[in-house]
Every structure is written in C-alpha cells, then in structure tokens.
Design an enzyme around this catalytic site. Structure first.
Site, mmCIF file in Angstrom:
data_model
loop_
_atom_site.group_PDB
_atom_site.id
_atom_site.type_symbol
_atom_site.label_atom_id
_atom_site.label_comp_id
_atom_site.label_asym_id
_atom_site.label_seq_id
_atom_site.Cartn_x
_atom_site.Cartn_y
_atom_site.Cartn_z
ATOM 1 N N HIS A 56 -3.233 -9.952 5.250
ATOM 2 C CA HIS A 56 -2.572 -8.665 5.365
ATOM 3 C C HIS A 56 -1.601 -8.504 3.994
ATOM 4 O O HIS A 56 -0.651 -7.307 4.175
ATOM 5 C CB HIS A 56 -1.985 -8.195 6.629
ATOM 6 C CG HIS A 56 -0.972 -9.242 7.019
ATOM 7 N ND1 HIS A 56 -1.173 -10.536 7.324
ATOM 8 C CD2 HIS A 56 0.433 -8.998 6.976
ATOM 9 C CE1 HIS A 56 -0.020 -11.001 7.757
ATOM 10 N NE2 HIS A 56 0.935 -10.276 7.223
ATOM 11 N N ASP A 83 5.334 -17.252 11.647
ATOM 12 C CA ASP A 83 5.630 -16.653 10.556
ATOM 13 C C ASP A 83 6.881 -17.116 9.954
ATOM 14 O O ASP A 83 7.740 -17.305 10.748
ATOM 15 C CB ASP A 83 5.988 -15.102 11.430
ATOM 16 C CG ASP A 83 6.112 -14.081 10.100
ATOM 17 O OD1 ASP A 83 5.466 -13.860 9.197
ATOM 18 O OD2 ASP A 83 7.536 -13.552 9.898
ATOM 19 N N GLU A 132 3.203 -20.830 8.193
ATOM 20 C CA GLU A 132 3.357 -19.801 7.201
ATOM 21 C C GLU A 132 4.631 -20.001 6.423
ATOM 22 O O GLU A 132 5.672 -19.798 7.007
ATOM 23 C CB GLU A 132 2.945 -18.417 7.633
ATOM 24 C CG GLU A 132 2.855 -17.582 6.602
ATOM 25 C CD GLU A 132 3.957 -16.518 6.299
ATOM 26 O OE1 GLU A 132 3.749 -15.823 5.182
ATOM 27 O OE2 GLU A 132 4.883 -16.346 6.698
ATOM 28 N N ASP A 169 0.229 -14.192 16.296
ATOM 29 C CA ASP A 169 1.318 -14.443 15.549
ATOM 30 C C ASP A 169 2.575 -14.529 16.371
ATOM 31 O O ASP A 169 2.859 -13.428 16.954
ATOM 32 C CB ASP A 169 1.201 -13.077 14.613
ATOM 33 C CG ASP A 169 1.505 -13.224 13.188
ATOM 34 O OD1 ASP A 169 2.441 -14.099 12.767
ATOM 35 O OD2 ASP A 169 0.580 -12.842 12.426
HETATM 36 C C1 NOJ Z 1 5.120 -12.904 6.721
HETATM 37 C C2 NOJ Z 1 4.153 -11.860 7.219
HETATM 38 O O1 NOJ Z 1 3.023 -12.157 6.791
HETATM 39 C C3 NOJ Z 1 4.630 -10.675 6.422
HETATM 40 O O2 NOJ Z 1 3.658 -9.515 6.613
HETATM 41 C C4 NOJ Z 1 6.039 -10.194 6.897
HETATM 42 O O3 NOJ Z 1 6.406 -9.066 6.169
HETATM 43 C C5 NOJ Z 1 7.171 -11.344 6.893
HETATM 44 N N1 NOJ Z 1 6.434 -12.761 6.963
HETATM 45 C C6 NOJ Z 1 8.335 -11.174 7.573
HETATM 46 O O4 NOJ Z 1 8.046 -11.304 8.840
#
Ligand code: NOJ
Length: 506
Positions: free
Chosen positions: A308, A191, A247, A95
């Site tokens: 998660h 992310d 993402e 990640d």
């Molecule tokens: C997406 C992540 O999956 C999440 O867990 C996180 O809080 C946010 N991005 C901010 O980085």
C-alpha cells in the site's frame, strides 16, 4: 513453521471490498471474499490497521489499539472473520503500529494535559526542537500550546511517537499484543519498528551532499535491538507459532539481518523489490544473490513487489505489459522466501491516478503538493505529488467492470485480469507442489535473461526482446512456461519476454 513457505496476501481494508455500499471496504467485505482468497491459494492474510483512527494517515494513526473502527465493522465481525479464515486454514496477521499513536489516543490526550501528567513521559517532549525531519516532510517537532513544550512525531504531527524508554509503554504494548493473541490472531507486522526512540541524545541529524537530511540519530538506534528482543521473546513464550515481521523500510541486507539476528523477528521486509523504480535487472540479480546469502545463513527473505506504500508493479515495473508482469509473478512465487502479495496484484490491478489535489487522500502526497506549489504551477505540483502518491496502489479494487468509486477512485481493472488470476493460481499451486524452496543457486544474468535454480527447478526469466538459448547441464522436462527443449535435451530456447520452468530429473 507454518509461515516459512507461506503466501501472504495484504489487505488494505478501505479499498478491498465494501459490503454495505458506503464506498469504504470493511470486515464483512473481506469475509465475503474468503472463498475467493482460498481459491487463489493464499495461506495467510495481513490486515492493515482497522483500529479506530482519525485517519490522518489512513489508520496508521491509531486512537484505540484494542477495538475496530466502526467504519470497518465491529470486534465481533473481526472475530468471525478470524474464525472463518481459520476454518479455511487461512491465518490472519495484523498490523501493529507501536512507534506512534494518534494524538487523539487517550494516552496522548492525558500526556498532553499537563507536564505533571502520569503519562507525560509516555511520549517525547522537549523545550526546544532539534533538526529532525518528519518522514512526511517538515519538522518532526510540534509545539503544544498548553504545556509549552514540543512533542516528537517522526511522521505526521497527529502521530505522536511513543517513548520506548519508558517501561510502562512497553508494558502497555505487551497488553495490547496479549489482547490480540487471545482473539486468535496468528502474527503481527510491526510498523516502522526501527523508528523507536530509545535513547535521549537527540543529536542533530547530518545533512547529505544532496541537501537532504540523513536520518542518523532518529532510526535504528542503539538499544533498539535489546528492547525488541525482549518483546519477541515474550511473544514466543506466549506461543512459538506466532509470526512476527519487522517493517524497517530498508533494502540494506546487514540491517535487515540485524532485525532477525539481534531483535529476534522471524523476518524483516526486504524493500529492494518494492523500492525499484523501474525494471533494473542488475539490481534484481543482486537481490537474488542476497537471497542466496540469506538462505546459506538459514534466514528466510521476504518477496514482494507491491504494497500500500508504492506504485503498483503493473505500471512501475511491467510498464503495462502482461508478458513482463508474468515474469515478476514467477519471481515472487517460485523462489526462496516468504511471498507477500498485495490485494489486486493477482488480477494485475493498475495504479489509480489523482487528477486534482481534491482527489488526493495520501498525507505524504498532500504535503508534497503544498510544498511544490510554492515554486510551481498547480499542474506541475500535481505531477510531482503523484510521483510520491501512495494512493496509486490504494485505489478501490475493481471486482468487475462497472464498479463505483468509493472514498478513493478505482484502481483500473486490467483487461487481462482473468488471465492473470489464472496465472497466479497456477504458480501458487506449483509452489505448493514443488516447494518448499529452501535453496537458491546458479544465479545468472545474461543480457536481459535472469536464471536461477531453486531445489530441482530451473527458472529462466527472459525480460529481453530477443529469444535466448540456455544450455542445460542436466536432463529436464518442462514444468511451466514457453521454452522449447532441444531434442538432445541440452538446450532450451525461451522466446522474448517469456519464462520457462524446467524440472530436473532426479
Ligand atoms: C509504514 C506504513 O506502511 C505506512 O503506510 C505508514 O504511513 C507509516 N508506516 C507510518 O505509520
């Protein structure tokens, strides 16, 4: 490419496997479970952030991109994990959180030290805030007492957004990627990569009819595609086999497609299955048709019900019912797309539920609780907070029935865990034997029964309470599941809450 038909397995490190008994999962814990993962049949692991971090957002607030948090182990241990995984032919993707850094990151500390700092422009500063809201609630701007300006954070105030207009930031990010490529990682999950701030208009966001802010000017901005395309092209120049997944927290097909078409990611997560709040067959059918559309355009969708960031599908979609749960397993594995499993899913792990505010670890749920407490009782506020609590899927994996809680409680072990594990293994095996699944056709929803065809397999998922009779156009034999073929082979009967996979005789 190796990832096109792969089964990925997301490991949320602190809750996966604890090797030293401190109640926190770690790298050695993962290493000790590699043979288990191999036996499940997974092809690749996605490791959530393991970097040094104050853990305001549990690691998504990174304070050093090129190191391992001592709570999880050392860089040497991570290198050994990568090596051992590769020995077993398991790839590792990591990640990367480049939208923001922790405010404890040396870059931010330097940027915040003075308006004249050489790194000042690495972050986003303004004399006065606009109306942008943080995705964790409240204003997205925090005042810095020393330099008397506001800095921007699309998430927690401890997660300052990087300024992607700044060329040095882009350069620094490439160096980080280079570092990890040299250590042998096989890919990256980017992310919230649609949040990058790449323009300087800062117009106020509009407010929708429901009174909530519409994130029009702070996500998916013009210029983002060009920036990300450069990044992806650079990565592929280093090694074309490296996998990149964006993402962007979206279930909008054209937006998802734009991140592969224009920004050149290999794929982008399709959030439809993950954001489904309860079993919705119309929606599942719509999504399946979207997969079909993507396939026709030679795009590869992602398939996942769990991560998660959401309640587990055992509770959310299957309503604690094994018969229904198995249908989701079939959908996620015997289908066109890249499958992403989340740790514990293969054992039917259930949601962990916080019993009090003190139990909550997720910043989003904490914020919600505090906000709710202004207008309701503690008990009600807890109920509301638990509705959005991402801790639900982050409980410690219960490897056996008498495991101790750790930094967070335990995700209850499913009484049918062994049974479910066998099912996942069988389906992954079947995916390998019968795949690759390049096509998806004949999608039909009749009452509560969804059916589709991928290659020469016909999949019937009967979510309903009544048995269904499904006509068959071609000669088939039973490959998996509980359908009964009629003697003339023109029909298959599938019992309630059961599935059938038939294989066409070619
Ligand atoms: C997406 C992540 O999956 C999440 O867990 C996180 O809080 C946010 N991005 C901010 O980085």
């Amino acid at each position: 490419m190796w990832w096109e038909n792969a089964v990925f397995y997301e490991i949320y490190i602190p809750s996966f496997a604890d090797s030293d008994g401190d109640g926190i999962g770690d790298i050695e814990g993962i290493r000790s479970r590699l043979s288990y993962l191999k036996a499940v049949g997974i092809d690749a692991i996605w490791l959530t952030p393991f970097y040094p971090s104050p853990k305001v957002d549990n690691g998504y607030d990174v304070s050093d991109y090129c190191a391992v948090d001592p709570q999880y182990g050392s860089l040497e241990q991570l290198m050994r994990l990568i090596e051992d995984a590769h020995q077993l032919e398991i790839k590792i993707i990591i990640d990367v959180v480049f939208n923001h850094t922790s405010t404890n990151h040396p870059w931010f500390i330097e940027a915040a030290s003075s308006k004249e700092s050489l790194k000042r422009d690495w972050y986003i500063w303004r004399d006065s805030p606009n109306n942008w809201e943080s995705f964790f609630g409240g204003s997205a701007w925090s005042f810095d007492e020393i330099t008397k300006q506001y800095y921007y954070h699309s998430f927690a105030k401890e997660q300052a957004d990087l300024n992607w207009q700044n060329k040095e930031v882009k350069q620094a990010v490439l160096q980080v990627i280079q570092f990890w490529l040299e250590l042998g990682v096989d890919g990256f999950r980017f992310d919230v990569i649609n949040n990058l701030t790449v323009n300087d208009q800062f117009s106020d966001n509009p407010i929708g009819e429901d009174g909530r802010q519409i994130h029009r000017y702070d996500v998916n901005q013009s210029g983002i595609m060009e920036t990300l395309k450069e990044l992806n092209e650079w990565i592929k120049e280093q090694n074309p086999e490296v996998f990149t997944v964006a993402e962007i927290s979206s279930d909008n097909l054209s937006l998802i497609n734009s991140y592969t078409d224009e920004a050149h990611f290999d794929t982008a997560f399709h959030f439809n299955l993950g954001s489904m709040k309860h079993l919705d067959l119309q929606n599942l059918q719509k999504l399946t048709k979207e997969f079909q559309e993507m396939s026709k355009q030679n795009k590869i969708p992602t398939l996942f019900f769990n991560s998660h960031d959401m309640s587990r599908s055992w509770n959310r979609l299957a309503n604690n019912d094994y018969s229904l749960y198995q249908l989701f397993a079939v959908f996620v594995l015997i289908n066109r797309g890249i499958s992403f499993l989340f740790q514990g899913e293969e054992q039917g792990a259930a949601d962990y539920e916080a019993q009090s505010f003190e139990d909550i670890r997720d910043i989003q749920a904490k914020n919600k609780y505090r906000e709710m407490l202004l207008s309701m009782s503690e008990e009600q506020a807890l109920l509301e907070a638990n509705q959005v609590n991402r801790d639900r899927s982050r409980g410690m994996i219960a490897w056996n029935n008498d495991q101790d809680a750790g930094w967070i409680g335990i995700g209850p072990r499913n009484p049918e865990a062994d049974h479910i594990l066998t099912l996942y293994k069988q389906l992954i095996q079947l995916r390998k034997e019968e795949g690759p699944f390049q096509t998806i056709n004949m999608i039909k929803l009749q009452e509560a029964c969804l059916s589709y065809q991928t290659e020469n397999l016909h999949i019937i998922l009967n979510f309903g309470k009544r048995k269904v009779q499904h006509p068959l156009q071609v000669k088939m034999s039973t490959l998996f599941g509980r359908g009964t073929l009629s003697t003339d082979g023109n029909l298959v009967q599938v019992p309630p809450k059961a599935c059938w996979i038939g294989k066409e005789h070619l």
